[in-house]
Design an enzyme around this catalytic site. Structure first.
Site, PDB file in Angstrom:
ATOM      1  N   ASN A  11     -36.010 -51.251  -8.218  1.00 38.00           N
ATOM      2  CA  ASN A  11     -36.453 -49.866  -8.473  1.00 38.00           C
ATOM      3  C   ASN A  11     -37.959 -49.933  -8.644  1.00 38.00           C
ATOM      4  OD1 ASN A  11     -35.828 -47.565 -11.235  1.00 38.00           O
ATOM      5  ND2 ASN A  11     -36.305 -47.070  -9.115  1.00 38.00           N
ATOM      6  N   CYS A  71     -37.728 -43.616 -18.029  1.00 38.90           N
ATOM      7  CA  CYS A  71     -37.388 -44.464 -16.885  1.00 38.90           C
ATOM      8  C   CYS A  71     -37.180 -45.891 -17.394  1.00 38.90           C
ATOM      9  CB  CYS A  71     -38.504 -44.421 -15.854  1.00 38.90           C
ATOM     10  SG  CYS A  71     -38.130 -45.429 -14.404  1.00 38.90           S
ATOM     11  N   GLY A  72     -35.957 -46.345 -17.340  1.00 40.38           N
ATOM     12  CA  GLY A  72     -35.604 -47.635 -17.943  1.00 40.38           C
ATOM     13  C   GLY A  72     -36.213 -48.818 -17.207  1.00 40.38           C
ATOM     14  N   ASN A  73     -36.122 -48.823 -15.872  1.00 38.40           N
ATOM     15  CA  ASN A  73     -36.690 -49.966 -15.139  1.00 38.40           C
ATOM     16  C   ASN A  73     -38.210 -49.987 -15.268  1.00 38.40           C
ATOM     17  OD1 ASN A  73     -34.316 -51.216 -14.060  1.00 38.40           O
ATOM     18  ND2 ASN A  73     -34.090 -49.459 -12.710  1.00 38.40           N
ATOM     19  N   HIS A 162     -27.868 -37.279 -16.737  1.00 39.86           N
ATOM     20  CA  HIS A 162     -27.069 -38.094 -15.811  1.00 39.86           C
ATOM     21  C   HIS A 162     -25.659 -37.530 -15.706  1.00 39.86           C
ATOM     22  CE1 HIS A 162     -30.003 -41.435 -15.577  1.00 39.86           C
ATOM     23  NE2 HIS A 162     -30.329 -41.031 -16.791  1.00 39.86           N
ATOM     24  N   ARG A 212     -32.443 -38.143  -9.359  1.00 43.64           N
ATOM     25  CA  ARG A 212     -33.179 -36.869  -9.358  1.00 43.64           C
ATOM     26  C   ARG A 212     -34.617 -37.155  -8.935  1.00 43.64           C
ATOM     27  NH1 ARG A 212     -34.376 -33.750 -15.015  1.00 43.64           N
ATOM     28  NH2 ARG A 212     -35.330 -35.777 -15.452  1.00 43.64           N
ATOM     29  N   CYS A 220     -31.192 -48.024 -11.474  1.00 42.06           N
ATOM     30  CA  CYS A 220     -31.630 -46.956 -12.389  1.00 42.06           C
ATOM     31  C   CYS A 220     -31.294 -47.414 -13.798  1.00 42.06           C
ATOM     32  CB  CYS A 220     -30.912 -45.657 -12.044  1.00 42.06           C
ATOM     33  SG  CYS A 220     -31.366 -44.267 -13.113  1.00 42.06           S
ATOM     34  N   GLY A 221     -32.306 -47.670 -14.606  1.00 39.66           N
ATOM     35  CA  GLY A 221     -32.078 -48.207 -15.949  1.00 39.66           C
ATOM     36  C   GLY A 221     -31.399 -47.209 -16.861  1.00 39.66           C
ATOM     37  N   THR A 222     -31.941 -45.981 -16.914  1.00 38.39           N
ATOM     38  CA  THR A 222     -31.304 -44.959 -17.752  1.00 38.39           C
ATOM     39  C   THR A 222     -29.915 -44.638 -17.221  1.00 38.39           C
ATOM     40  OG1 THR A 222     -32.460 -43.267 -16.428  1.00 38.39           O
ATOM     41  CG2 THR A 222     -33.437 -43.873 -18.566  1.00 38.39           C
TER      42      THR A 222
HETATM   43  N1  LIG Z   1     -35.217 -40.139 -11.479  1.00 35.66           N
HETATM   44  C1  LIG Z   1     -35.143 -40.173 -12.943  1.00 35.66           C
HETATM   45  C2  LIG Z   1     -36.315 -40.963 -13.528  1.00 35.66           C
HETATM   46  C3  LIG Z   1     -36.255 -42.437 -13.184  1.00 35.66           C
HETATM   47  C4  LIG Z   1     -35.066 -43.086 -13.814  1.00 35.66           C
HETATM   48  C5  LIG Z   1     -34.728 -44.476 -13.307  1.00 35.66           C
HETATM   49  N2  LIG Z   1     -35.493 -44.983 -12.212  1.00 35.66           N
HETATM   50  C6  LIG Z   1     -34.626 -45.465 -14.435  1.00 35.66           C
HETATM   51  O1  LIG Z   1     -34.874 -46.665 -14.210  1.00 35.66           O
HETATM   52  O2  LIG Z   1     -34.231 -45.032 -15.559  1.00 35.66           O
HETATM   53  C7  LIG Z   1     -35.182 -38.745 -13.490  1.00 35.66           C
HETATM   54  O3  LIG Z   1     -35.758 -37.868 -12.842  1.00 35.66           O
HETATM   55  O4  LIG Z   1     -34.654 -38.540 -14.602  1.00 35.66           O
END
Ligand SMILES: N[C@H](CCC[C@H](N)C(=O)O)C(=O)O
Length: 277
Positions: A11, A71-73, A162, A212, A220-222
């Site tokens: 990511n 954003c977790g990552n 999510h 998103r 996606c970390g979160t």
């Molecule tokens: N697209 C996500 C943000 C990045 C989350 C993801 N890349 C992670 O590592 O948590 C959003 O709009 O909430």
């Protein structure tokens, strides 16, 4: 303008040191730099900034220019960036985000951060706090019709929204076709990150994600945190599991005592560059 390209489990984001350069329109810059043909190519950009309440502050923008709460990552890579660039000598730091202050414990090998464990705080499970219209809480079994088929989602917020559905085989599932429609479904006034999870056993989950504002990403970390929470709520896994994503694995634990979610994973620097446009 100098930038650093980094990723967590594939990511990938562009990191800009806000201590050195002021970015006037980060949304527009993210759209331009994220383009994989006319720009650097990434899932978005991350600004590393001073903070009045934590060691550092992070702002993250998806490739469509939208700003996300968390954003977790990326937060693991922010920790790596500030340590490797000697902006701190601490291996445990705090980072201010729009989803609150997060605590990182970083692993250092040969003076470089390779891995980090992040206290992601508590999951948000009340419908009124998750941008969905539904009045159910926690939102288990949110039915959404897509292309004439009804999918059942569990909705969890990690500061960003999510929606998690369970499928038989993530490898063959039509993530883009379904994910892009759920992302903009009217039930999600702030749009939503969409995870498709396959339970391997009670401590292993395979997952793909339609993010998103960025489309399908390699991790996606979160989203991995939200998927672990959903899996526990649906009695599918233990409170600690490996989430296997296309780009790599994340270890997620939902601590019973503190109700906090802990996410552990890699942080990698791939290259540094100069943006000339
Ligand atoms: N697209 C996500 C943000 C990045 C989350 C993801 N890349 C992670 O590592 O948590 C959003 O709009 O909430």
């Amino acid at each position: 303008m100098k930038f650093t390209k980094m990723h967590g489990c594939g990511n990938d984001y562009i990191y800009i040191n806000g201590f050195q350069v002021k970015v006037d329109n980060p949304a527009q810059l993210s759209i331009k730099m994220s383009n994989r043909h006319f720009g650097v190519g990434s899932d978005g950009i991350v600004l590393i900034l001073p903070s009045d309440v934590a060691d550092f502050r992070m702002r993250m923008f998806n490739s469509d220019g939208s700003e996300a709460e968390m954003c977790g990552n990326a937060i693991r890579c922010v920790g790596k960036y500030v340590y490797d660039n000697k902006m701190t000598d601490k291996t445990s730091i705090t980072i201010e985000t729009l989803a609150g202050i997060k605590i990182l414990d970083m692993t250092v090998v040969d003076e470089k951060v390779t891995y980090a464990k992040v206290d992601m705080g508590e999951p948000i499970l009340k419908a009124e706090d998750i941008p969905v219209i539904s009045d159910k809480s926690p939102v288990i079994g949110e039915e959404i019709d897509v292309n004439g088929k009804t999918f059942e989602f569990t909705c969890v917020s990690m500061g960003n929204p999510h929606a998690i559905a369970y499928v038989d085989d993530t490898d063959t599932f039509e993530v883009e076709k379904i994910g892009k429609l759920v992302e903009i479904d009217e039930k999600f006034p702030k749009k939503v990150n969409v995870e498709f999870a396959q339970i391997i056993d009670n401590e292993t989950i395979k997952m793909r994600v339609w993010e998103r504002g960025s489309g399908e990403t390699l991790a996606c970390g979160t989203g991995a945190c939200a998927t672990l929470v959903a899996s526990v709520l649906n009695n599918l896994t233990d409170r600690k599991a490996v989430v296997k994503l296309i780009g790599g694995d994340l270890l997620i634990e939902w601590d019973k005592e503190s109700n906090h979610i802990y996410m552990s994973g890699e942080a990698v620097t791939t290259f540094e560059g100069e943006w000339l446009l």
